[in-house]
Design an enzyme around this catalytic site. Structure first.
Site, PDB file in Angstrom:
ATOM      1  N   VAL A 157       0.782  -1.101  -0.172  1.00 33.14           N
ATOM      2  CA  VAL A 157      -0.016   0.057  -0.009  1.00 33.14           C
ATOM      3  C   VAL A 157       0.734   1.355  -0.160  1.00 33.14           C
ATOM      4  O   VAL A 157       0.428   2.273   0.068  1.00 33.14           O
ATOM      5  CB  VAL A 157      -0.792  -0.037   1.235  1.00 33.14           C
ATOM      6  CG1 VAL A 157      -1.990  -1.138   1.092  1.00 33.14           C
ATOM      7  CG2 VAL A 157      -0.076  -0.222   2.500  1.00 33.14           C
TER       8      VAL A 157
ATOM      9  N   HIS B 167      -4.318  -4.266  -3.019  1.00 37.50           N
ATOM     10  CA  HIS B 167      -4.720  -3.853  -1.525  1.00 37.50           C
ATOM     11  C   HIS B 167      -4.899  -2.703  -1.250  1.00 37.50           C
ATOM     12  O   HIS B 167      -4.970  -2.190  -0.432  1.00 37.50           O
ATOM     13  CB  HIS B 167      -4.010  -4.858  -0.605  1.00 37.50           C
ATOM     14  CG  HIS B 167      -4.116  -6.072  -0.768  1.00 37.50           C
ATOM     15  ND1 HIS B 167      -3.170  -6.915  -0.282  1.00 37.50           N
ATOM     16  CD2 HIS B 167      -4.865  -7.013  -1.548  1.00 37.50           C
ATOM     17  CE1 HIS B 167      -3.275  -8.343  -0.643  1.00 37.50           C
ATOM     18  NE2 HIS B 167      -4.339  -8.485  -1.368  1.00 37.50           N
TER      19      HIS B 167
ATOM     20  N   CYS C  40     -14.015   8.296   2.689  1.00 41.17           N
ATOM     21  CA  CYS C  40     -15.221   8.445   3.607  1.00 41.17           C
ATOM     22  C   CYS C  40     -15.656   6.954   3.880  1.00 41.17           C
ATOM     23  O   CYS C  40     -15.917   6.328   2.876  1.00 41.17           O
ATOM     24  CB  CYS C  40     -16.269   9.545   3.334  1.00 41.17           C
ATOM     25  SG  CYS C  40     -17.702   9.392   4.480  1.00 41.17           S
TER      26      CYS C  40
ATOM     27  N   CYS D  38     -19.783   7.500   2.716  1.00 44.78           N
ATOM     28  CA  CYS D  38     -20.363   7.773   1.353  1.00 44.78           C
ATOM     29  C   CYS D  38     -19.077   7.642   0.466  1.00 44.78           C
ATOM     30  O   CYS D  38     -19.270   7.744  -0.806  1.00 44.78           O
ATOM     31  CB  CYS D  38     -20.729   9.231   1.397  1.00 44.78           C
ATOM     32  SG  CYS D  38     -19.500  10.729   1.262  1.00 44.78           S
TER      33      CYS D  38
ATOM     34  N   THR E 245       6.825 -12.069  -0.782  1.00 47.43           N
ATOM     35  CA  THR E 245       5.332 -12.353  -0.186  1.00 47.43           C
ATOM     36  C   THR E 245       5.440 -13.711   0.548  1.00 47.43           C
ATOM     37  O   THR E 245       5.685 -14.562  -0.212  1.00 47.43           O
ATOM     38  CB  THR E 245       4.089 -12.085  -1.388  1.00 47.43           C
ATOM     39  OG1 THR E 245       2.994 -12.496  -0.537  1.00 47.43           O
ATOM     40  CG2 THR E 245       4.514 -12.789  -2.670  1.00 47.43           C
TER      41      THR E 245
ATOM     42  N   ALA F 224      15.455  -9.371  -1.996  1.00 45.58           N
ATOM     43  CA  ALA F 224      15.140  -8.729  -3.345  1.00 45.58           C
ATOM     44  C   ALA F 224      16.016  -7.717  -3.876  1.00 45.58           C
ATOM     45  O   ALA F 224      16.584  -7.735  -4.991  1.00 45.58           O
ATOM     46  CB  ALA F 224      13.646  -8.182  -3.226  1.00 45.58           C
TER      47      ALA F 224
HETATM   48  C1  BJW Z   1      11.748 -10.703   1.917  1.00 45.41           C
HETATM   49  C2  BJW Z   1      12.345  -9.771   2.413  1.00 45.41           C
HETATM   50  C3  BJW Z   1      13.409  -9.239   1.439  1.00 45.41           C
HETATM   51  C4  BJW Z   1      11.362 -10.067   4.074  1.00 45.41           C
HETATM   52  N1  BJW Z   1      13.551  -9.574   0.123  1.00 45.41           N
HETATM   53  N2  BJW Z   1      11.659 -10.939   0.737  1.00 45.41           N
HETATM   54  C5  BJW Z   1      -9.617 -18.632  -0.239  1.00 45.41           C
HETATM   55  C6  BJW Z   1      -9.006 -19.273   0.537  1.00 45.41           C
HETATM   56  C7  BJW Z   1      -8.719 -18.902   1.968  1.00 45.41           C
HETATM   57  C8  BJW Z   1      -9.334 -17.766   2.421  1.00 45.41           C
HETATM   58  C9  BJW Z   1      -9.639 -16.883   1.507  1.00 45.41           C
HETATM   59  C10 BJW Z   1      -9.713 -17.076   0.178  1.00 45.41           C
HETATM   60  N3  BJW Z   1     -10.277 -16.106  -0.607  1.00 45.41           N
HETATM   61  C11 BJW Z   1     -10.425 -14.997   0.307  1.00 45.41           C
HETATM   62  C12 BJW Z   1     -10.086 -15.495   1.572  1.00 45.41           C
HETATM   63  C13 BJW Z   1     -10.180 -14.654   2.865  1.00 45.41           C
HETATM   64  C14 BJW Z   1      -8.828 -13.682   2.886  1.00 45.41           C
HETATM   65  C15 BJW Z   1      -7.658 -14.303   3.067  1.00 45.41           C
HETATM   66  O1  BJW Z   1      -6.899 -14.594   1.888  1.00 45.41           O
HETATM   67  N4  BJW Z   1      -7.306 -15.076   4.245  1.00 45.41           N
HETATM   68  C16 BJW Z   1      -6.045 -15.700   4.467  1.00 45.41           C
HETATM   69  C17 BJW Z   1      -5.230 -15.311   5.533  1.00 45.41           C
HETATM   70  C18 BJW Z   1      -6.440 -17.295   4.423  1.00 45.41           C
HETATM   71  N5  BJW Z   1      -8.945 -12.826   1.756  1.00 45.41           N
HETATM   72  C19 BJW Z   1      -9.537 -11.776   1.885  1.00 45.41           C
HETATM   73  O2  BJW Z   1     -10.485 -11.266   2.708  1.00 45.41           O
HETATM   74  C20 BJW Z   1      -9.582 -10.918   0.381  1.00 45.41           C
HETATM   75  N6  BJW Z   1     -10.827 -10.417   0.263  1.00 45.41           N
HETATM   76  C21 BJW Z   1     -11.383 -11.423  -0.715  1.00 45.41           C
HETATM   77  O3  BJW Z   1     -11.089 -12.180  -1.031  1.00 45.41           O
HETATM   78  O4  BJW Z   1     -12.687 -11.097  -0.935  1.00 45.41           O
HETATM   79  C22 BJW Z   1     -13.750 -11.872  -1.278  1.00 45.41           C
HETATM   80  C23 BJW Z   1     -13.926 -13.111  -0.221  1.00 45.41           C
HETATM   81  C24 BJW Z   1     -14.204 -12.567   1.246  1.00 45.41           C
HETATM   82  C25 BJW Z   1     -14.169 -13.433   2.319  1.00 45.41           C
HETATM   83  C26 BJW Z   1     -13.977 -14.684   2.173  1.00 45.41           C
HETATM   84  C27 BJW Z   1     -13.997 -15.102   0.843  1.00 45.41           C
HETATM   85  C28 BJW Z   1     -13.883 -14.426  -0.090  1.00 45.41           C
HETATM   86  C29 BJW Z   1      -8.902  -9.431   0.969  1.00 45.41           C
HETATM   87  C30 BJW Z   1      -7.390  -9.454   1.495  1.00 45.41           C
HETATM   88  C31 BJW Z   1      -6.793  -8.183   1.771  1.00 45.41           C
HETATM   89  C32 BJW Z   1      -5.675  -8.077   2.389  1.00 45.41           C
HETATM   90  N7  BJW Z   1      -5.286  -7.051   3.169  1.00 45.41           N
HETATM   91  C33 BJW Z   1      -4.124  -6.756   3.750  1.00 45.41           C
HETATM   92  C34 BJW Z   1      -4.070  -5.517   4.490  1.00 45.41           C
HETATM   93  C35 BJW Z   1      -3.967  -4.285   3.454  1.00 45.41           C
HETATM   94  C36 BJW Z   1      -3.695  -3.085   3.915  1.00 45.41           C
HETATM   95  C37 BJW Z   1      -2.534  -2.918   4.921  1.00 45.41           C
HETATM   96  O5  BJW Z   1      -1.312  -3.101   4.502  1.00 45.41           O
HETATM   97  O6  BJW Z   1      -2.660  -2.660   6.065  1.00 45.41           O
HETATM   98  O7  BJW Z   1      -2.926  -6.950   2.857  1.00 45.41           O
HETATM   99  S1  BJW Z   1      -3.494  -7.992   5.056  1.00 45.41           S
HETATM  100  C38 BJW Z   1      -1.964  -8.351   4.479  1.00 45.41           C
HETATM  101  O8  BJW Z   1      -1.382  -9.343   3.991  1.00 45.41           O
HETATM  102  C39 BJW Z   1      -1.766  -7.057   3.578  1.00 45.41           C
HETATM  103  C40 BJW Z   1      -0.689  -7.555   2.713  1.00 45.41           C
HETATM  104  O9  BJW Z   1      -0.825  -6.922   1.461  1.00 45.41           O
HETATM  105  C41 BJW Z   1      -1.075  -9.194   2.611  1.00 45.41           C
HETATM  106  C42 BJW Z   1       0.086  -9.994   2.208  1.00 45.41           C
HETATM  107  O10 BJW Z   1       1.227 -10.022   2.893  1.00 45.41           O
HETATM  108  P1  BJW Z   1       2.571 -10.214   2.344  1.00 45.41           P
HETATM  109  O11 BJW Z   1       2.887  -9.083   1.313  1.00 45.41           O
HETATM  110  O12 BJW Z   1       2.692 -11.522   1.777  1.00 45.41           O
HETATM  111  O13 BJW Z   1       3.468  -9.788   3.676  1.00 45.41           O
HETATM  112  P2  BJW Z   1       3.972 -10.911   4.751  1.00 45.41           P
HETATM  113  O14 BJW Z   1       4.522  -9.986   5.954  1.00 45.41           O
HETATM  114  O15 BJW Z   1       3.158 -12.078   4.999  1.00 45.41           O
HETATM  115  O16 BJW Z   1       5.264 -11.744   4.072  1.00 45.41           O
HETATM  116  C43 BJW Z   1       6.486 -10.835   3.690  1.00 45.41           C
HETATM  117  C44 BJW Z   1       7.394 -11.833   3.205  1.00 45.41           C
HETATM  118  O17 BJW Z   1       8.563 -11.042   2.699  1.00 45.41           O
HETATM  119  C45 BJW Z   1       7.887 -12.795   3.909  1.00 45.41           C
HETATM  120  O18 BJW Z   1       7.703 -14.136   3.341  1.00 45.41           O
HETATM  121  C46 BJW Z   1       9.487 -12.763   4.178  1.00 45.41           C
HETATM  122  O19 BJW Z   1      10.172 -13.871   4.192  1.00 45.41           O
HETATM  123  C47 BJW Z   1       9.819 -11.903   2.743  1.00 45.41           C
HETATM  124  N8  BJW Z   1      10.824 -10.926   2.867  1.00 45.41           N
HETATM  125  N9  BJW Z   1      12.350  -9.583   3.849  1.00 45.41           N
HETATM  126  C48 BJW Z   1      12.349 -10.443  -0.275  1.00 45.41           C
HETATM  127  N10 BJW Z   1      14.358  -8.080   1.791  1.00 45.41           N
HETATM  128 ZN    ZN Z   2     -18.757  11.094   3.518  1.00 45.81          ZN
END
Ligand code: BJW
Ligand code: ZN
Length: 257
Positions: A100, A116, A124, A127, A193, A236
């Site tokens: 983000v 994301h 808002c 709205c 990720t 990376a």
């Molecule tokens: C390095 C490094 C270096 C370190 N070089 N690497 C299907 C199955 C099961 C569940 C679901 C499904 N479909 C949907 C879901 C529910 C849910 C979900 O996925 N849950 C899981 C936990 C199981 N998904 C949702 O709710 C999504 N919506 C959706 O699908 O709507 C329809 C629906 C809803 C409900 C039910 C079913 C369907 C929305 C997901 C939104 C995620 N939002 C967040 C917050 C965003 C705002 C914010 O930033 O605050 O997004 S959560 C958080 O996780 C954030 C990130 O973008 C996201 C991913 O994290 P990321 O980037 O992988 O970070 P880390 O910290 O996990 O990993 C970092 C990595 O870097 C590590 O591996 C390190 O080793 C590595 N690293 N240094 C390279 N130098």
């Molecule tokens: Zn408003």
């Protein structure tokens, strides 16, 4: 590396998806290591929900302001620059991010698919009017402070971060464009990720099923390890510049720095 270099040089369409690890070397904590200092008493995954904002808007808004200030003060790192250099070398390039922050844009990309959302596009919560704040000098990030969200200029409702929380639907046209690119590319990179959050975690699977070479860049093991063709183990900011230099020579990375 040799096989991958040859694949990259021949590729017509490369897609890269980044996660929090791509910004880690810019000093932005990854999501699953996210909470430091006073925030360490909270769980990041529990703050990133609509329920948390409804329960305690000042807690959630304060956390996002802390992260926004960190992002404003951060600079793109060698990994962001190497991705920009790669984009300049291949005929077609798609950049997808779960992050983000705007570090890819500041490294030179103008069409980033933000799955994301963005810290820099609050709206808002009632709205959906985009909230425009006056230009500001990024302040010292305020760690662990609650902060009341501003009121909407139209309806007075609480302004929320312009990000996608758990349980919320991703912007359809952004997700479609990412899925299309995953299905059409020759090489798909998954960079920094943990591959745990859906639907983002589906994109390398789509790419692999469509015949693309899937490459992962990560210092640690993830859920994608077994299906990626190449697992480049490391940071990376070290791996990607090395790969770009091996494929296109020193001047490719020099142009991006
Ligand atoms: C390095 C490094 C270096 C370190 N070089 N690497 C299907 C199955 C099961 C569940 C679901 C499904 N479909 C949907 C879901 C529910 C849910 C979900 O996925 N849950 C899981 C936990 C199981 N998904 C949702 O709710 C999504 N919506 C959706 O699908 O709507 C329809 C629906 C809803 C409900 C039910 C079913 C369907 C929305 C997901 C939104 C995620 N939002 C967040 C917050 C965003 C705002 C914010 O930033 O605050 O997004 S959560 C958080 O996780 C954030 C990130 O973008 C996201 C991913 O994290 P990321 O980037 O992988 O970070 P880390 O910290 O996990 O990993 C970092 C990595 O870097 C590590 O591996 C390190 O080793 C590595 N690293 N240094 C390279 N130098
Ligand atoms: Zn408003």
């Amino acid at each position: 590396m040799d096989e991958l270099v040859a694949t990259l040089r021949a590729a017509r369409h490369v897609a890269v998806m980044t996660g929090a690890g791509a910004s880690a070397e810019s000093g932005i904590p990854t999501f699953r290591d996210a909470m430091s200092g006073l925030w360490s008493r909270f769980d990041a995954l529990e703050l990133a929900t609509p329920e948390a904002f409804a329960r305690d808007p000042a807690l959630v808004w304060g956390w996002y302001e802390w992260r926004r200030m960190m992002a404003l003060r951060a600079q793109p790192n060698a990994g962001h620059r190497a991705i920009a250099a790669m984009a300049a070398k291949v005929p077609r390039f798609t950049l997808i991010t779960q992050n983000v922050d705007d570090l890819h844009e500041r490294a030179g990309h103008d069409a980033v698919l933000h799955l994301h959302g963005s810290l820099h596009r609050p709206r808002c919560s009632v709205c959906a009017l985009p909230h425009v704040s006056p230009p500001e000098i990024p302040a010292e990030p305020r760690n662990g402070r609650r902060l009341a969200p501003p009121a909407c200029h139209r309806c007075g409702g609480p302004v929320r971060p312009g990000v996608v929380w758990f349980g919320e639907i991703l912007l359809e046209r952004t997700l479609r464009a990412a899925q299309l690119a995953a299905g059409e590319c020759d090489v798909f990179f998954s960079v920094g990720t943990s591959s745990q959050v859906y639907p983002a975690a589906q994109l390398p699977q789509i790419a692999q099923h469509a015949g693309a070479v899937v490459v992962q860049v990560n210092p640690d093991r993830t859920a994608l390890d077994d299906s990626a063709r190449h697992n480049l183990r490391g940071q990376a900011g070290e791996i990607l510049p090395r790969l770009v230099r091996a494929a296109w020579g020193d001047e490719a990375t020099a142009a991006a720095s």
